[in-house]
Design an enzyme around this catalytic site. Structure first.
Site, short mmCIF file in Angstrom:
data_model
loop_
_atom_site.label_atom_id
_atom_site.label_comp_id
_atom_site.label_asym_id
_atom_site.label_seq_id
_atom_site.Cartn_x
_atom_site.Cartn_y
_atom_site.Cartn_z
N GLY A 13 0.80 -1.22 0.00
CA GLY A 13 0.00 0.00 0.00
C GLY A 13 0.83 1.27 0.00
O GLY A 13 2.00 1.28 -0.39
N LYS A 51 10.93 7.59 5.53
CA LYS A 51 11.90 7.37 6.61
C LYS A 51 13.29 7.11 6.04
O LYS A 51 14.30 7.50 6.64
CB LYS A 51 11.47 6.22 7.51
CG LYS A 51 10.75 6.66 8.74
CD LYS A 51 9.33 7.09 8.55
CE LYS A 51 9.00 8.50 8.30
NZ LYS A 51 7.58 8.74 8.07
N GLY A 99 0.37 22.91 4.93
CA GLY A 99 -0.04 21.90 5.92
C GLY A 99 1.14 21.51 6.79
O GLY A 99 2.20 21.16 6.28
N GLU A 139 0.43 27.21 7.28
CA GLU A 139 -0.52 26.45 8.11
C GLU A 139 -1.76 27.30 8.41
O GLU A 139 -1.63 28.45 8.81
CB GLU A 139 0.19 26.02 9.41
CG GLU A 139 -0.71 25.46 10.50
CD GLU A 139 -1.53 24.25 10.07
OE1 GLU A 139 -0.93 23.26 9.61
OE2 GLU A 139 -2.76 24.30 10.19
N ALA A 167 -0.09 19.27 1.64
CA ALA A 167 -0.17 18.24 2.68
C ALA A 167 -1.26 18.64 3.66
O ALA A 167 -1.02 18.88 4.84
CB ALA A 167 1.18 18.10 3.38
N ASP A 214 -6.97 3.47 6.90
CA ASP A 214 -7.25 4.87 6.52
C ASP A 214 -8.68 5.06 6.02
O ASP A 214 -9.28 6.11 6.27
CB ASP A 214 -6.28 5.33 5.42
CG ASP A 214 -4.92 5.72 5.97
OD1 ASP A 214 -4.69 5.55 7.19
OD2 ASP A 214 -4.08 6.21 5.18
N HIS A 261 20.31 2.95 33.03
CA HIS A 261 21.16 4.15 32.97
C HIS A 261 22.44 3.83 32.21
O HIS A 261 23.02 2.77 32.43
CB HIS A 261 21.52 4.61 34.38
CG HIS A 261 22.47 5.77 34.38
ND1 HIS A 261 22.05 7.05 34.10
CD2 HIS A 261 23.81 5.83 34.58
CE1 HIS A 261 23.11 7.86 34.15
NE2 HIS A 261 24.19 7.14 34.43
#
Ligand SMILES: Cc1cc2nc3c(=O)[nH]c(=O)nc-3n(C[C@H](O)[C@H](O)[C@H](O)COP(=O)(O)OP(=O)(O)OC[C@H]3O[C@@H](n4cnc5c(N)ncnc54)[C@H](O)[C@@H]3O)c2cc1C
Length: 460
Positions: free
Chosen positions: A39, A50, A178, A201, A264, A306, A439
């Site tokens: 998809g 990415k 966007g 925006e 977007a 979606d 840690h």
């Protein structure tokens, strides 16, 4: 006519995962896909972006190497190679999905699926038509970018995501309309490569679904890197010139010029030409309406991912696919709980969030306790040279329920999962406090943020 227990229309992360789970549950499964397995996510969304952002991150690291005592001369980048790597990553994963379908004995049909009477599905490829008889149907047809009249993509000046992911040449300047996750990721990528990026925006702040404190923090970081933002903007006319565009804004009154514009502004579900009019399936504002077990109003027809509405995320689609498959197999799966779905933006810095924002928690009537911990207080962050960021947590004062977690900074898209597990298990503030974090890790900031909400933080 071939018969199947379940016919799935759409082979994205919703559809192909539903197919695997249904096959595991010994159902006979057909998967109908018109373009490419995997998809949008694998081919033109999550994965290729990415891969590109990783290239941008590498460049960012290379440019800052001297801070770490490493000298790198002549740092350059090769856009063609970045795009090639991104496309190869997609092809590799799409081929992987094909192999998974074979392994799970899912029958894949190439073509457009249309639902007919009595749960038949006709698959059309060119003039060839194949009819399938389904006991159940899962609609997983995904969504596409919303297009504004006057801003139609032309493949040249007005880019869709596809052109933005496969640029032929490096643009000198870009307008991105966007500032949701997708807009911000493209802004971060092109800005890191040296383009002059202006993000426009309509809302009064960027990343409008994020907690205000996080979006303000992120905006300040992006601005330091050179990205320009125009907020509370009202679009006017878009003028296409020979090799550039001019965007007129009605508010604030200004004209922005750039080589290309990327729209977007959101997405709309692929609900057309599916034969839904012959069913009881209901839609609303471009999406199919389902209950929390993904059932539509037509018995035996499910909708996932979606096409079934927000949040428009791959992991939501896949999770819904599993629920739908288990429902069909007669199991009693849990419902989809949208507050437990994390959202991530893979920009530099990254943003990750879960559950309610501070404002939403207050509007919902909660008395809250809010914890904050800055990256600058964390040893690992300083050792990594990544001391810009914040981890914010929001708890219900009465019950100690984690209502929301919001982060900005390096690697927060990997950290958020700790809060997802806690929230899914309905952990309270005490559970988080009792957990021992290794840690030195960035994860210690999650602990400290919880402690800070209760006045017990140790390192600030
Ligand atoms: C640029 C970009 C970046 C993104 N980044 C992320 C991210 O980092 N993380 C994240 O979680 N999400 C991300 N997303 C969103 C993510 O891609 C979607 O949420 C996800 O793909 C939805 O999965 P789906 O299975 O519902 O639909 P899709 O992936 O859209 O798949 C639907 C499939 O159905 C097919 N189809 C449609 N109609 C028919 C038909 N009638 N017959 C047969 N086949 C049909 C389509 O060809 C498509 O392959 C991104 C999206 C974009 C555009």
């Amino acid at each position: 006519m071939q018969q199947f227990d379940v016919v799935i229309i759409g082979g994205g992360p919703g559809g192909y995962v539903a197919a695997i789970r249904a096959a595991q549950l010994k159902l006979s499964v057909a998967l109908v896909e018109s373009q490419h397995l995997g998809g949008i996510c694998l081919n033109w969304g999550c994965i290729p972006t990415k891969a590109l952002l990783r290239s941008a991150e590498m460049l960012h690291f290379a440019k800052n190497m001297s801070d770490y005592g490493v000298s790198v001369k002549d740092v350059k980048f090769d856009l063609t190679k970045m795009v090639e790597r991104s496309r190869n990553t997609s092809s590799q994963l799409s081929a992987g999905v094909k192999a998974l379908m074979k392994k799970n004995k899912v029958t894949v049909f190439d073509g457009m699926g249309v639902i007919g009477p009595d749960k038949t599905v006709t698959v059309s490829q060119g003039t060839q038509k194949t009819s399938l008889q389904a006991k159940n149907i899962i609609i997983a047809t995904g969504a596409r970018a919303k297009i504004l009249s006057g801003y139609e993509p032309d493949g040249r000046l007005v880019w869709t995501y596809k052109e933005a992911m496969t640029p032929k040449a490096m643009p000198k300047s870009l307008i991105i309309v966007g500032s949701g996750a997708i807009g911000i990721e493209f802004a971060s990528f092109y800005n890191s490569l040296g383009a002059k990026v202006t993000v426009v925006e309509a809302q009064e702040r960027i990343l409008p679904v994020e907690d205000k404190e996080i979006s303000d923090f992120a905006k300040a970081e992006f601005m330091k890197q050179g990205i320009e933002f125009i907020i509370s903007a009202r679009l006017g006319a878009l003028r296409k010139l020979k090799d550039s565009v001019e965007l007129e804004l009605e508010s604030p009154k200004t004209i922005v010029k750039a080589d290309h514009i990327i729209m977007a502004i959101g997405i709309t579900g692929n609900i057309e030409n599916l034969g839904l009019d012959k069913t009881k399936v209901k839609t609303n504002l471009g999406h199919i309406i389902t209950n929390t077990h993904l059932q539509t109003d037509e018995p035996g027809i499910y909708a996932i991912g979606d096409v079934a509405g927000a949040p428009w995320l791959a992991h939501k689609a896949s999770h819904e696919g599993v629920i739908a498959a288990e429902m069909i197999a007669g199991l009693k799966p849990h419902r989809i709980i949208k507050e437990n779905i994390p959202g991530c933006t893979y920009s530099i810095p990254q943003i990750a969030s879960l559950g309610m924002t501070e404002a939403a928690a207050i509007v919902a009537g909660h008395k809250i306790k809010v914890g904050r911990f800055p990256f600058v207080g964390n040893g690992k962050a300083i050792a990594l040279g990544e001391s810009n960021g914040i981890v914010k947590t929001i708890f219900d004062e009465k019950t100690g329920e984690l209502l929301g977690a919001h982060m900005v900074g390096s690697e927060v898209t990997e950290l958020i999962q700790g809060f997802v597990i806690g929230k899914t298990m309905e952990a309270t503030e005490l559970d988080f406090m009792h957990a021992i974090f290794p840690h030195p890790t960035l994860s210690e900031m999650m602990h400290e943020s919880v402690l800070q909400a209760y006045g017990k933080a140790l390192h600030i």
